[in-house]
Design a protein around this motif. Sequence first.
Motif, mmCIF file in Angstrom:
data_model
loop_
_atom_site.group_PDB
_atom_site.id
_atom_site.type_symbol
_atom_site.label_atom_id
_atom_site.label_comp_id
_atom_site.label_asym_id
_atom_site.label_seq_id
_atom_site.Cartn_x
_atom_site.Cartn_y
_atom_site.Cartn_z
ATOM 1 N N MET A 1 0.810 -1.190 0.000
ATOM 2 C CA MET A 1 0.000 0.000 0.000
ATOM 3 C C MET A 1 0.853 1.254 0.000
ATOM 4 S SD MET A 1 -2.867 2.030 1.500
ATOM 5 C CE MET A 1 -1.929 2.520 2.856
ATOM 6 N N ASP A 3 2.248 2.745 -2.263
ATOM 7 C CA ASP A 3 2.077 3.592 -3.440
ATOM 8 C C ASP A 3 0.906 4.559 -3.313
ATOM 9 O OD1 ASP A 3 4.259 2.478 -4.707
ATOM 10 O OD2 ASP A 3 3.067 0.928 -5.679
ATOM 11 N N ARG A 104 -6.481 1.218 0.710
ATOM 12 C CA ARG A 104 -6.093 -0.151 0.349
ATOM 13 C C ARG A 104 -6.810 -0.594 -0.923
ATOM 14 N NH1 ARG A 104 -5.884 -2.416 6.446
ATOM 15 N NH2 ARG A 104 -3.675 -2.011 6.785
ATOM 16 N N LYS A 105 -8.099 -0.299 -1.003
ATOM 17 C CA LYS A 105 -8.860 -0.655 -2.209
ATOM 18 C C LYS A 105 -8.347 0.123 -3.412
ATOM 19 C CE LYS A 105 -13.130 -1.825 0.181
ATOM 20 N NZ LYS A 105 -14.513 -1.385 0.453
ATOM 21 N N ALA A 107 -5.352 1.263 -3.887
ATOM 22 C CA ALA A 107 -4.028 0.765 -4.251
ATOM 23 C C ALA A 107 -4.107 -0.478 -5.135
ATOM 24 C CB ALA A 107 -3.207 0.478 -2.996
ATOM 25 N N THR A 108 -5.159 -1.286 -4.975
ATOM 26 C CA THR A 108 -5.285 -2.486 -5.810
ATOM 27 C C THR A 108 -5.598 -2.131 -7.260
ATOM 28 O OG1 THR A 108 -7.660 -2.788 -5.402
ATOM 29 C CG2 THR A 108 -6.126 -3.840 -3.833
ATOM 30 N N ARG A 109 -6.033 -0.925 -7.508
ATOM 31 C CA ARG A 109 -6.389 -0.495 -8.851
ATOM 32 C C ARG A 109 -5.261 0.272 -9.561
ATOM 33 N NH1 ARG A 109 -11.530 -1.160 -10.219
ATOM 34 N NH2 ARG A 109 -12.971 -1.803 -8.599
ATOM 35 N N PRO A 112 0.719 -1.238 -12.614
ATOM 36 C CA PRO A 112 2.064 -1.592 -12.126
ATOM 37 C C PRO A 112 3.085 -0.574 -12.592
ATOM 38 C CG PRO A 112 1.235 -3.224 -13.715
ATOM 39 C CD PRO A 112 0.184 -2.193 -13.544
#
Length: 113
Positions: A1, A3, A104-105, A107-109, A112
């Motif tokens: 997380m 980022d 957190r949610k 960051a998953t999106r 890369p």
Amino acid sequence: MEDARLTVRIDAHDAPLLGHGKIRLLEAIGASGSISGAARAMGMSYRRAWLLVEAMNAAFAEPVVATRPGGGGGAELSPAGIEILRLYREIEERAAQAALPALRKLATRLAPR
């Protein structure tokens, strides 16, 4: 997380009042005992640091930084400055905790690197 992170900026009277840059400057003044030392530590000009301190001192009812006159006189956080710094860090911590699930949610999106 790492980022995705939350930063806090506080505005007052329709103008920026405090943000992570000014807070870091206050912390650096507290650590170094001078505006010039703080500016060097942060990689900013003395003039820029002085202007930020003047803006903060003018924005609050009591100065946040007290300077000692004379060559090499130095500077320190006033009692009001210490309290403002503490309050900002408290606001920052509370906001970060409240935003953690959504960050957190988010960051998953992220794409890369």
